[in-house]
Design an enzyme around this catalytic site. Structure first.
Site, PDB file in Angstrom:
ATOM      1  CG  HIS A  27      76.758  44.443  73.537  1.00  0.00           C
ATOM      2  ND1 HIS A  27      77.519  43.548  72.811  1.00  0.00           N
ATOM      3  CD2 HIS A  27      77.524  45.545  73.703  1.00  0.00           C
ATOM      4  CE1 HIS A  27      78.688  44.094  72.533  1.00  0.00           C
ATOM      5  NE2 HIS A  27      78.717  45.300  73.073  1.00  0.00           N
ATOM      6  CD  GLU A  31      80.234  48.473  73.506  1.00  0.00           C
ATOM      7  OE1 GLU A  31      79.272  49.171  73.123  1.00  0.00           O
ATOM      8  OE2 GLU A  31      80.527  47.393  72.978  1.00  0.00           O
TER       9      GLU A  31
END
Length: 319
Positions: free
Chosen positions: A235, A273
């Site tokens: 992330h 993601e």
């Protein structure tokens, strides 16, 4: 380091393969060989192979052979050929960039003894303890700046991290607006989570972004695909927008992905993601060699599962 170009040796090297370079090397020290390879590959991102000429005088061939043996043990070279008064040491970009030296500044994750444990019913390797300070560092000649990653400090970094999280463009994707105390607690929680490693990215020592590395198997992402034991995810947020210019963007992405692969040679895949509506981010990942495996639904977002393989990265990525 004493290096000079020798045309005769260059001619010999040119017969070995396309895109080779002969360098006459008179300092028979292992670190000098690594420095020579860094000069070649870091300044020529398109280069695929390099040939280093290592001369020896009568009587010191064993010194050269010792250097070659150490270079092979450290996976710095692919092969060595002996000639009348020199060796030709050949390496590939794939071999060079998979070396952990000189980039890693802390023990590699692969140094942790392999054993298994369970988290929420998922069996996975025991993860290394997050170390303090700088973890990875690399100079980029193309922009003449040094990129580094260091472990986030909940006290020292909480203010800048909080400032970033409260930016409108960051909050849109992270949804983590809050106070400095809340963000310090967030960093502390990530520091204590064995499957996470929160880091601050810097250029020439100036913080510009936050990078949250995680082991995918025991992460929330793990159940959505066939996660390997050493798959690793990321992330990120870029707090300082000036570091999203083309040259700096390429540099920090290169450094981040490079770190994730060399920290553990058992890592065969990197995953992400991002939200499916983060179109620009996903498009750039595709340009770097990622592909979208599928789209799926987390409770809080619809995400794209992006993947890049180790082989693809080291064969095709332009560092």
């Amino acid at each position: 380091m004493n290096i000079r170009f020798d045309p005769e040796v260059a001619a010999t090297a040119a017969q070995r393969a396309d895109h080779t370079l002969a360098t006459w090397h008179t300092d028979l020290k292992p670190d000098a060989l690594l420095d020579a390879l860094c000069d070649v590959y870091c300044n020529e991102p398109e280069r695929r192979t390099a040939t280093i000429a290592l001369p020896y005088a009568h009587g010191n061939v064993r010194q050269a052979e010792t250097l070659i043996a150490q270079a092979q043990n450290e996976n710095l070279i692919d092969q060595a050929e002996q000639h009348a008064d020199h060796f030709l040491l050949t390496t590939s970009r794939k071999t060079f960039w998979q070396s952990a030296r000189p980039w890693l500044k802390a023990p590699a994750s692969s140094d942790t003894l392999l054993s298994y444990t369970q988290t929420n019913g998922i069996t996975h390797p025991v993860r290394p303890v997050n170390t303090e300070g700088t973890i990875y560092e690399r100079h980029f000649p193309q922009i003449d700046m040094t990129f580094s990653l260091r472990t986030a400090d909940p006290d020292a970094d909480s203010q800048v991290f909080s400032d970033w999280m409260n930016l409108d463009r960051v909050a849109y994707f992270w949804d983590q607006r809050g106070t400095r105390a809340e963000h310090a607690a967030y960093l502390a929680e990530r520091r204590e989570d064995p499957h996470m490693h929160p880091m601050i990215g810097c250029f020439d020592g100036k913080p510009f972004g936050y990078f949250e590395f995680y082991w995918a198997k025991e992460d929330r992402l793990g159940p959505f695909y066939d996660a390997g034991d050493f798959d690793r995810g990321l992330h990120l947020l870029i707090g300082d927008a000036q570091f999203q210019s083309a040259g700096k963007l390429k540099a920090w992405w290169s450094g981040v992905l490079h770190y994730m692969f060399i920290d553990d040679p058992r890592t065969e895949r990197l995953v992400g993601e991002p939200r499916v509506d983060h179109v620009r981010h996903i498009a750039y990942m595709h340009r770097m060699g990622f592909y979208t495996l599928k789209e799926f639904d987390f409770p809080h977002k619809r995400a794209a599962l992006t993947v890049i393989e180790r082989e693809k990265f080291f064969e095709d990525f332009r560092f």
